[in-house]
Design an enzyme around this catalytic site. Structure first.
Site, PDB file in Angstrom:
ATOM      1  N   LYS A   1      36.919  38.908  34.996  1.00 47.21           N
ATOM      2  CA  LYS A   1      37.318  38.518  33.637  1.00 47.21           C
ATOM      3  C   LYS A   1      37.500  39.707  32.703  1.00 47.21           C
ATOM      4  O   LYS A   1      38.193  39.607  31.702  1.00 47.21           O
ATOM      5  CB  LYS A   1      36.296  37.533  33.052  1.00 47.21           C
ATOM      6  CG  LYS A   1      36.389  36.168  33.717  1.00 47.21           C
ATOM      7  CD  LYS A   1      35.485  35.144  33.082  1.00 47.21           C
ATOM      8  CE  LYS A   1      35.656  33.801  33.760  1.00 47.21           C
ATOM      9  NZ  LYS A   1      34.799  32.761  33.219  1.00 47.21           N
TER      10      LYS A   1
ATOM     11  N   LYS B   1      41.544  29.364  44.648  1.00 50.51           N
ATOM     12  CA  LYS B   1      40.864  28.133  44.238  1.00 50.51           C
ATOM     13  C   LYS B   1      41.664  27.418  43.148  1.00 50.51           C
ATOM     14  O   LYS B   1      42.248  28.063  42.286  1.00 50.51           O
ATOM     15  CB  LYS B   1      39.464  28.487  43.712  1.00 50.51           C
ATOM     16  CG  LYS B   1      38.597  27.273  43.424  1.00 50.51           C
ATOM     17  CD  LYS B   1      37.252  27.680  42.863  1.00 50.51           C
ATOM     18  CE  LYS B   1      36.483  26.463  42.409  1.00 50.51           C
ATOM     19  NZ  LYS B   1      35.249  26.778  41.730  1.00 50.51           N
TER      20      LYS B   1
ATOM     21  N   LYS C   1      41.640  25.284  36.403  1.00 53.73           N
ATOM     22  CA  LYS C   1      42.228  24.736  35.179  1.00 53.73           C
ATOM     23  C   LYS C   1      42.841  25.836  34.318  1.00 53.73           C
ATOM     24  O   LYS C   1      43.635  25.564  33.442  1.00 53.73           O
ATOM     25  CB  LYS C   1      41.169  23.973  34.394  1.00 53.73           C
ATOM     26  CG  LYS C   1      39.903  24.750  34.121  1.00 53.73           C
ATOM     27  CD  LYS C   1      38.773  23.833  33.729  1.00 53.73           C
ATOM     28  CE  LYS C   1      37.439  24.572  33.685  1.00 53.73           C
ATOM     29  NZ  LYS C   1      36.313  23.686  33.561  1.00 53.73           N
TER      30      LYS C   1
END
EC number: 6.1.1.2
Length: 328
Positions: free
Chosen positions: A111, A192, A195
């Site tokens: 991130k 994966k 969202k």
């Protein structure tokens, strides 16, 4: 009775990956364990959130928890920020974690990669997650593979605290479901399902309508071979779709391979779309009911009250063990 804790961020979107990997098993677990299901809104603000949207998403997520079958008489459903003990315990755990441990976290590396500036909250996310878990003497944390590292750090912090200040915390264990724990992206089955994927074709949400579901499954990446068989390495696309079909229908992958022997991807995908639509239809109906009901606030108020009782007592014990404040 053993205790389970699980938290989900209120991002606004719940995918069928979240449903299969987490929410679906929560419904079964709530009858066998003392369950705490937490909407982790304090984790969400480690990156910028629109305040109005965040508040809406918290409410939507609570309605989705209830819509999939979480029963407030069986489990405790609450919002993290409504239980001050989470932030208090996180600070105490930050004081015993090492910077190197936090910087080694894979999620922090991913991130923060390529960013000029990252918030301190992104780095100190794991002690808050550890606090979430340890406050309730949690035995089991149901997580996906990607969260395993955070649970290992939580265990380390619990053991470190117990060694320094006396036995207080239960050492939790990660529970990773074997089938369907990792549902992959529909456009890139090596990643994966997420969202946060910029391509909405990559995932199916709990609230997608029938037409959207049909389109997304029809366009899902497969391969040119055309045979329906499970092979994660050579055929990741069709293997991912078989995983979804198997988990939602209750049929084994072997049964599905036999059922679709000699049939093309088109037939398989059309049938899978119907399985997904029929699974989500009752959930969507219940979701709209909860969103329009005043009962939702009552459930969340009661959940916060129950969680506060347990968590504030654990914070009191942590403070006492560490020598904070006055002895009463």
């Amino acid at each position: 009775m053993k205790t389970i804790f699980s938290g989900i961020q209120p991002s606004g979107v719940i995918t069928i990956g979240n449903y299969i990997g987490a929410l679906r098993q929560f419904v079964e677990l709530q009858h066998e364990y003392n369950c705490y299901f937490c909407i982790v809104d304090q984790h969400a603000i480690t990156v910028w959130q629109d305040p109005h949207e965040l508040r809406q998403n918290i409410r939507r997520l609570a309605a989705k928890y209830l819509a999939v079958g979480i029963d407030p008489t069986q489990a405790t459903l609450f919002i993290q920020s409504e239980v001050p003990a989470h932030a208090q315990a996180a600070w105490m755990l930050q004081c015993i974690v090492y910077i190197g441990e936090l910087e080694r976290m894979t999620q922090f590396k991913e991130k923060s990669a390529g960013k000029e500036a990252v918030s301190a909250g992104l780095l100190t996310y794991p002690p808050l997650m550890a606090a979430d878990i340890l406050l309730y003497n949690t035995d089991i944390v149901p997580v996906g593979e990607d969260q395993k590292q955070h649970i290992e750090l939580t265990r380390d912090l619990a053991e470190r605290f117990n060694k320094r200040y006396g036995e207080l915390f239960t050492i939790p264990e990660a529970r990773i479901p074997k089938v369907g724990a990792r549902i992959m992206s529909l456009v890139d089955p090596t990643k994966k399902m997420s969202k946060s994927d910029p391509n909405p074709k990559a995932y199916i949400t709990l609230l997608d309508d029938a037409k959207t579901i049909e389109k997304k499954i029809k366009s899902a990446v497969t391969d040119s071979e055309g045979t329906i068989r499970y092979d994660k390495e050579a055929k990741p696309g069709i293997s991912n779709l078989l995983n979804i079909y198997s988990t939602l229908s209750g049929q084994s992958i072997e049964e599905l391979e036999r059922q679709y022997e000699g049939k093309g991807y088109g037939v398989f995908k059309a049938d899978l779309a119907q399985v997904v639509i029929e699974t989500l239809r009752p959930i969507q109906e219940r979701y709209h009911h909860w969103m329009e009901s005043e009962e939702l606030d009552r459930v969340l108020d009661e959940g916060a009250e129950k969680a506060n009782r347990v968590a504030s007592e654990m914070v009191r014990k942590m403070e006492q063990a560490m020598g904070l404040g006055r002895r009463r």
